[in-house]
Design an enzyme around this catalytic site. Structure first.
Site, mmCIF file in Angstrom:
data_model
loop_
_atom_site.group_PDB
_atom_site.id
_atom_site.type_symbol
_atom_site.label_atom_id
_atom_site.label_comp_id
_atom_site.label_asym_id
_atom_site.label_seq_id
_atom_site.Cartn_x
_atom_site.Cartn_y
_atom_site.Cartn_z
ATOM 1 N N CYS A 130 0.811 -1.224 0.000
ATOM 2 C CA CYS A 130 0.000 0.000 0.000
ATOM 3 C C CYS A 130 0.846 1.276 0.000
ATOM 4 O O CYS A 130 0.615 2.188 -0.805
ATOM 5 C CB CYS A 130 -0.978 -0.009 1.172
ATOM 6 S SG CYS A 130 -0.232 -0.458 2.748
ATOM 7 N N HIS A 243 -2.776 6.492 4.299
ATOM 8 C CA HIS A 243 -1.364 6.544 4.679
ATOM 9 C C HIS A 243 -0.767 7.858 4.167
ATOM 10 O O HIS A 243 -1.155 8.353 3.103
ATOM 11 C CB HIS A 243 -0.581 5.387 4.046
ATOM 12 C CG HIS A 243 -0.882 4.040 4.625
ATOM 13 N ND1 HIS A 243 -1.653 3.848 5.756
ATOM 14 C CD2 HIS A 243 -0.490 2.800 4.215
ATOM 15 C CE1 HIS A 243 -1.718 2.542 6.016
ATOM 16 N NE2 HIS A 243 -1.029 1.890 5.100
#
Length: 334
Positions: A130, A243
């Site tokens: 990710c 994130h």
């Protein structure tokens, strides 16, 4: 008449699997038949897809017969276990686990960066980590200015990156602490509320964790930069979703902030959000629930005259996992 496909989602009941199913609907992927696959304890339950109830089936070798595309949202061991059966059934396995990412026979793809690599798949295509997806989407276009020689990155990773239990634990801790009660963490090794945990993954090399090494190893493969050097620090932060990554990039030549902004303003999958005086910069809250990587805080690296610093944020459950996997499947349809 549009061609439709039989699509199986392996690990359909997990956070990423559920997200994949909703994104298949959202992007109008030509699904003729959806087969949600999960463990025996979920088999027989139903999930909603396009307003209909679809029965969850137990994942087993025979479940892949007649399937065109398998989207993998399960752990490495499950991916490895079923990959032979998926390939044998003639399906293409687009896998979100790290099981095959560094296999030289398996393409590792971010569609905005290296879509051409899909041409050499042998039935398995890997979806990157990710944080790697979010970072390379943000920086890859800058290679056109000058080759990126090295990167120093710090990731600020949301609790949902650890699965559906991450946000539940964060919220439960906040609630317990607000009442003066104690809470014993089970998802994370320490309390994550009002805290940071500077370890994601186990030690892999020289004090770097497995998660930290993915940025270098996967970044090299995706961006076709075999000599790229990356020092990465991965930190779990008490953010629910999206994130964030702080990156220092080191180029062959001096690259100006203006050049970088101009390239990123037109880079696929990116949005330039960069006005410090107006307090405009990428933040997790703004990037959650969508698929664009926001990039900002672009400035010279004061330690390297050929360096640029930037900050990027992206939704790691979507662009960092489920959406990227489905974008790869869309490349297959072409």
């Amino acid at each position: 008449m549009m061609k439709t496909y039989t699509v199986a989602v392996l690990g359909a009941t997990g956070a990423v699997g559920q997200e994949m199913i909703s994104i298949l609907q959202e992007r109008n992927f030509p699904v003729g038949k959806l087969i949600p696959l999960a463990s025996a304890r979920s088999a027989g339950k139903t999930m909603k897809f396009r307003g209909e109830d679809v029965v969850i089936q137990e994942a087993c070798d025979s479940a892949f017969e007649g399937v065109d595309i398998v989207l993998g949202a399960a752990e490495n061991d499950i991916a490895k276990k079923f990959a032979p059966a998926i390939v044998k059934a003639g399906a293409v396995f687009v896998d979100n686990s790290s099981a095959f990412r560094m296999d030289p026979k398996v393409p590792l793809i971010v569609p905005e960066v290296n879509p051409e690599d899909i041409a050499w798949h042998n039935g398995i295509i890997s979806n990157p980590n990710c944080s790697t997806i979010i970072t390379v989407t943000a920086v890859n276009a800058l290679n056109s200015l000058s080759p990126i020689r090295s990167m120093t990155a710090s990731t600020y990773q949301a609790v949902s990156g650890a699965g559906a239990g991450g946000p539940i634990e964060l919220m439960a801790e906040v609630e317990a602490l607000s009442k003066g009660e104690s809470y014993t963490p089970t998802v994370f090794p320490y309390q994550i509320a009002f805290n940071l945990i500077p370890q994601i993954g186990g030690e892999q090399v020289d004090g770097y964790t497995s998660e930290e090494m993915k940025m270098q190893n996967e970044g090299r493969k995706i961006m076709h930069l075999p000599d790229l050097k990356v020092s990465c620090t991965c930190v779990r932060v008490p953010v629910v979703r999206s994130h964030s990554i702080s990156v220092s990039l080191h180029f062959d030549r001096k690259v100006t902030v203006e050049e970088v902004r101009a390239v990123l303003a037109n880079a696929p999958g990116c949005r330039l959000v960069d006005d410090l005086n107006a307090k405009q910069y990428p933040m997790p809250l703004d990037t959650s629930g969508q698929d664009i990587v926001f990039v900002g805080r672009i400035r010279p690296d004061l330690t390297d005259e050929n360096g640029i610093c930037l900050w990027c944020c992206g939704d790691q459950v979507r662009k960092g996992a489920a959406t990227n996997t489905i974008q790869i499947a869309e490349l297959l349809l072409k």
